[in-house]
Design a protein around this motif. Structure first.
Motif, PDB file in Angstrom:
ATOM      1  N   GLU A 130       0.834  -1.206   0.000  1.00 37.08           N
ATOM      2  CA  GLU A 130       0.000   0.000   0.000  1.00 37.08           C
ATOM      3  C   GLU A 130       0.871   1.259   0.000  1.00 37.08           C
ATOM      4  O   GLU A 130       0.639   2.193  -0.776  1.00 37.08           O
ATOM      5  N   LEU A 131       1.876   1.291   0.841  1.00 40.01           N
ATOM      6  CA  LEU A 131       2.803   2.419   0.896  1.00 40.01           C
ATOM      7  C   LEU A 131       3.488   2.597  -0.469  1.00 40.01           C
ATOM      8  O   LEU A 131       3.587   3.717  -0.983  1.00 40.01           O
ATOM      9  N   ILE A 132       3.935   1.509  -1.051  1.00 38.50           N
ATOM     10  CA  ILE A 132       4.620   1.544  -2.348  1.00 38.50           C
ATOM     11  C   ILE A 132       3.704   2.101  -3.431  1.00 38.50           C
ATOM     12  O   ILE A 132       4.101   2.953  -4.228  1.00 38.50           O
ATOM     13  N   ASN A 133       2.476   1.637  -3.463  1.00 39.06           N
ATOM     14  CA  ASN A 133       1.544   2.124  -4.483  1.00 39.06           C
ATOM     15  C   ASN A 133       1.157   3.580  -4.252  1.00 39.06           C
ATOM     16  O   ASN A 133       0.995   4.336  -5.206  1.00 39.06           O
ATOM     17  N   ASN A 134       1.050   3.994  -3.002  1.00 38.96           N
ATOM     18  CA  ASN A 134       0.776   5.413  -2.705  1.00 38.96           C
ATOM     19  C   ASN A 134       1.939   6.282  -3.151  1.00 38.96           C
ATOM     20  O   ASN A 134       1.739   7.355  -3.742  1.00 38.96           O
ATOM     21  N   LEU A 135       3.159   5.835  -2.884  1.00 38.75           N
ATOM     22  CA  LEU A 135       4.342   6.578  -3.320  1.00 38.75           C
ATOM     23  C   LEU A 135       4.392   6.654  -4.842  1.00 38.75           C
ATOM     24  O   LEU A 135       4.689   7.708  -5.407  1.00 38.75           O
ATOM     25  N   ILE A 170      12.505   0.517  -0.263  1.00 37.99           N
ATOM     26  CA  ILE A 170      11.817   0.636   1.022  1.00 37.99           C
ATOM     27  C   ILE A 170      12.528  -0.281   2.012  1.00 37.99           C
ATOM     28  O   ILE A 170      12.573  -1.493   1.819  1.00 37.99           O
ATOM     29  N   PHE A 171      13.098   0.321   3.046  1.00 35.66           N
ATOM     30  CA  PHE A 171      13.881  -0.430   4.036  1.00 35.66           C
ATOM     31  C   PHE A 171      13.142  -0.494   5.359  1.00 35.66           C
ATOM     32  O   PHE A 171      12.632   0.534   5.808  1.00 35.66           O
ATOM     33  N   PRO A 172      13.038  -1.660   5.992  1.00 30.27           N
ATOM     34  CA  PRO A 172      13.654  -2.925   5.633  1.00 30.27           C
ATOM     35  C   PRO A 172      12.837  -3.697   4.596  1.00 30.27           C
ATOM     36  O   PRO A 172      11.628  -3.498   4.484  1.00 30.27           O
ATOM     37  N   SER A 173      13.528  -4.544   3.874  1.00 31.20           N
ATOM     38  CA  SER A 173      12.885  -5.375   2.855  1.00 31.20           C
ATOM     39  C   SER A 173      13.553  -6.737   2.809  1.00 31.20           C
ATOM     40  O   SER A 173      14.536  -6.976   3.496  1.00 31.20           O
ATOM     41  N   GLY A 174      13.025  -7.587   1.945  1.00 30.38           N
ATOM     42  CA  GLY A 174      13.516  -8.957   1.859  1.00 30.38           C
ATOM     43  C   GLY A 174      14.600  -9.158   0.820  1.00 30.38           C
ATOM     44  O   GLY A 174      15.120  -8.206   0.235  1.00 30.38           O
TER      45      GLY A 174
END
Length: 136
Positions: A19-24, A71-75
């Motif tokens: 959601e954060l990624i798509n908003n950004l 986006i940190f932290p990530s996999g």
């Protein structure tokens, strides 16, 4: 950077931040940037063939991007995308979601390269930060 030709971006991150990624992405697209690939639309992989297809689409997305947002932290997948962008000498912007990038147990030396800019703060301010850096 001139906006005559749309500047392209790729966002690497975890599905937990979809959601954060798509908003950004929407914020950056409103500033005339173009997203190269939206991996958040993918379903859970159910075969090696699907993994192969997605891997190639994500690789092409990073390759086509002018800059990468991390986006940190990530996999592990996001860190591989970070590595690809680093090898291709892309500009990289990190959003430090949990204010942990300087935690030695969680960080990587590569997050401190000259082409990498880290940011702590709101999503809106991060988008403005990226736009400001990219339109200088």
């Amino acid at each position: 950077m001139s906006q005559n030709k749309k500047t392209k971006f790729y966002i690497a991150g975890s599905f937990r931040y979809a959601e954060l990624i798509n908003n950004l992405s929407v914020m950056l697209e409103h500033s005339s940037f173009l997203r190269t690939y939206n991996w958040t639309l993918n379903k859970r992989s159910d075969s090696i063939e699907t993994l192969h297809k997605i891997a190639n689409e994500e690789l092409q997305g990073v390759e086509r991007a002018d800059f990468l947002v991390f986006i940190f932290p990530s996999g592990k997948g996001s860190n591989i995308e970070f590595g690809i962008a680093t090898a291709l000498k892309k500009r990289i912007y990190i959003l430090d979601v949990n204010n942990e990038i300087e935690n030695f147990d969680l960080t990587s030396t590569f997050y401190f390269l000259d082409n990498v800019k880290s940011f702590k703060g709101s999503l809106e301010d991060f988008a403005k930060f990226i736009v400001g850096c990219e339109t200088k």
